[in-house]
Every structure is written in structure tokens, then in C-alpha cells.
Design a protein around this motif. Structure first.
Motif, mmCIF file in Angstrom:
data_model
loop_
_atom_site.group_PDB
_atom_site.id
_atom_site.type_symbol
_atom_site.label_atom_id
_atom_site.label_comp_id
_atom_site.label_asym_id
_atom_site.label_seq_id
_atom_site.Cartn_x
_atom_site.Cartn_y
_atom_site.Cartn_z
ATOM 1 N N ASP A 182 116.832 -6.271 -33.544
ATOM 2 C CA ASP A 182 115.674 -6.082 -32.669
ATOM 3 C C ASP A 182 114.555 -7.071 -32.943
ATOM 4 O O ASP A 182 113.394 -6.780 -32.725
ATOM 5 C CB ASP A 182 115.157 -4.655 -32.777
ATOM 6 C CG ASP A 182 114.634 -4.323 -34.170
ATOM 7 O OD1 ASP A 182 114.738 -5.174 -35.080
ATOM 8 O OD2 ASP A 182 114.105 -3.213 -34.346
ATOM 9 N N GLY A 183 114.902 -8.272 -33.450
ATOM 10 C CA GLY A 183 113.855 -9.233 -33.739
ATOM 11 C C GLY A 183 114.314 -10.672 -33.658
ATOM 12 O O GLY A 183 115.508 -10.972 -33.709
ATOM 13 N N THR B 119 112.580 -15.019 -34.208
ATOM 14 C CA THR B 119 111.488 -15.963 -34.386
ATOM 15 C C THR B 119 111.597 -17.002 -33.277
ATOM 16 O O THR B 119 112.649 -17.618 -33.111
ATOM 17 C CB THR B 119 111.552 -16.636 -35.766
ATOM 18 O OG1 THR B 119 111.447 -15.619 -36.775
ATOM 19 C CG2 THR B 119 110.420 -17.628 -35.948
ATOM 20 N N PHE C 88 106.889 -4.044 -28.768
ATOM 21 C CA PHE C 88 107.379 -4.926 -29.810
ATOM 22 C C PHE C 88 106.223 -5.228 -30.755
ATOM 23 O O PHE C 88 105.052 -5.114 -30.392
ATOM 24 C CB PHE C 88 107.998 -6.225 -29.261
ATOM 25 C CG PHE C 88 107.041 -7.196 -28.614
ATOM 26 C CD1 PHE C 88 106.336 -8.136 -29.369
ATOM 27 C CD2 PHE C 88 106.861 -7.200 -27.241
ATOM 28 C CE1 PHE C 88 105.469 -9.045 -28.768
ATOM 29 C CE2 PHE C 88 106.009 -8.110 -26.627
ATOM 30 C CZ PHE C 88 105.304 -9.032 -27.395
ATOM 31 N N TYR D 203 104.584 -8.110 -33.527
ATOM 32 C CA TYR D 203 104.577 -9.562 -33.648
ATOM 33 C C TYR D 203 103.685 -9.987 -34.807
ATOM 34 O O TYR D 203 102.804 -9.260 -35.241
ATOM 35 C CB TYR D 203 104.085 -10.225 -32.346
ATOM 36 C CG TYR D 203 102.650 -9.887 -32.028
ATOM 37 C CD1 TYR D 203 101.603 -10.667 -32.511
ATOM 38 C CD2 TYR D 203 102.332 -8.769 -31.277
ATOM 39 C CE1 TYR D 203 100.284 -10.336 -32.260
ATOM 40 C CE2 TYR D 203 101.028 -8.428 -31.009
ATOM 41 C CZ TYR D 203 100.000 -9.221 -31.503
ATOM 42 O OH TYR D 203 98.699 -8.888 -31.253
ATOM 43 N N ILE E 115 108.847 -11.936 -33.686
ATOM 44 C CA ILE E 115 108.948 -10.718 -32.881
ATOM 45 C C ILE E 115 109.882 -9.742 -33.590
ATOM 46 O O ILE E 115 110.997 -10.119 -33.970
ATOM 47 C CB ILE E 115 109.531 -11.042 -31.484
ATOM 48 C CG1 ILE E 115 108.766 -12.185 -30.800
ATOM 49 C CG2 ILE E 115 109.597 -9.797 -30.616
ATOM 50 C CD1 ILE E 115 107.304 -11.922 -30.571
ATOM 51 N N THR E 116 109.457 -8.500 -33.766
ATOM 52 C CA THR E 116 110.297 -7.477 -34.403
ATOM 53 C C THR E 116 110.121 -6.152 -33.660
ATOM 54 O O THR E 116 109.197 -5.984 -32.880
ATOM 55 C CB THR E 116 109.910 -7.278 -35.894
ATOM 56 O OG1 THR E 116 108.527 -6.908 -35.970
ATOM 57 C CG2 THR E 116 110.160 -8.526 -36.706
#
Length: 172
Positions: free
Chosen positions: A42-43, A45, A75, A77, A166-167
Motif C-alpha cells: 500500500d505504498g 515512493t 493515504f 505522505y 506515499i503509504t
């Protein structure tokens, strides 16, 4: 307050139709002209130089055809923020047909630079066409018949130079 230009919206939409790379496992997919490194299920860069864009989306349509008031997207960040990046681009149909008539945008800066972009945040501004709303709840209340179009997929995009981590991408 910065909005996505129509040209950038067209580029982002076109990018989703050209698969750049697929995640080795899970449902996360990547697109764009910048570098995208997946960091888990779920993430990712996102790394962009001037003139580049990059993004990710989940290969899931579980929100398809739902009213905008019944979905939840978020999300987390870190790293850079610039202009409207990073942001959610969420397809919306205003008349219930199968095509999106526009995209609702929620971005890091207009969510107060809190580290989270979320449709559940009362302080995360939403932009749709020429309209602006203080949050997703106000957008949904103003347009209770708007829906996520069938077979459409929201995506996270960065279209400014920088490194965006982003995660925790969550679509419900």
C-alpha cells in the motif's frame, strides 16, 4: 490554493490507460514518466524531475458505482509537497452513467499539510470543476446523487518535481 490545470488532468487520465509497470504482487499499480518504487502492498515512493509525473492506483473497483457520500479514501505522505502534489484524483459521474464527468481532487497542501490526505478529514478541502468545498462531507451533501463511475479507479498522483513517499493507501 492551486488547482490542477486541464492539460495536467488530461495527461493524468491518459497515463492510466498506458500501463507503465505493474506491482510484483498485490494490487498496487504504477504509472507516469517519473520513477515509482513500490514500498509494500500500500505504498510507493514517487520521484519526479521537472516536467514529469508519477502515481499509483489500486487495481480494485470496489467503490465502483457508489454514491460519493458512502466512500472513504485516504493515504499518508511524507517528503516533498508542491502545488497540488501529492493528491487523490477521484473520478465522479454527475448523472449516474458509466463515464466520469470530472475528477474530485484532494491534495496535501489543502489538507493542511498534516501527513494525511483523506475524505474523512473535516479540514481536507475538495475541488471539483469550478467548485471548492471545505471537505468531502460538504461535497457529498451538496451533490448527494454524484457517484464514483462504474469501472473507474481513483489514483494518487504527483506532477511536480520532488520526492513523495506515499503509504497506507486505503480505498473503501
Amino acid at each position: 490554493m492551486r488547482r490542477l490545470s486541464p492539460l495536467l488532468a488530461v495527461i493524468a487520465i491518459a497515463a492510466l490507460t498506458i500501463p507503465v509497470a505493474a506491482a510484483p504482487s498485490g494490487q498496487l499499480r504504477t504509472f507516469g514518466t517519473g520513477d515509482v518504487n513500490l514500498t509494500g502492498p500500500d505504498g510507493a515512493t514517487l520521484v519526479n524531475d521537472t516536467g514529469e509525473y508519477s502515481g499509483v492506483y489500486l487495481n480494485s473497483k470496489s467503490q465502483s458505482a457508489k454514491p460519493i457520500g458512502s466512500v472513504s479514501f485516504s493515504f499518508d505522505y511524507s517528503g516533498d509537497i508542491a502545488g497540488g502534489a501529492p493528491r487523490f484524483s477521484i473520478p465522479v459521474t454527475i448523472d449516474g452513467d458509466k463515464a466520469e464527468e470530472g475528477y474530485a481532487f484532494l491534495d496535501a497542501i489543502n489538507c493542511g499539510n498534516t501527513g494525511t490526505v483523506s475524505t474523512t478529514s473535516p479540514t481536507c478541502a475538495v475541488f471539483f470543476g469550478s467548485e471548492a468545498f471545505p471537505n468531502w462531507a460538504a461535497f457529498a451533501a451538496a451533490h448527494p446523487t454524484y457517484r464514483i463511475p462504474p469501472a473507474s479507479i481513483p489514483f494518487v498522483i504527483a506532477d511536480q518535481p520532488g520526492t513523495y513517499v506515499i503509504t497506507g493507501i486505503d480505498l473503501r
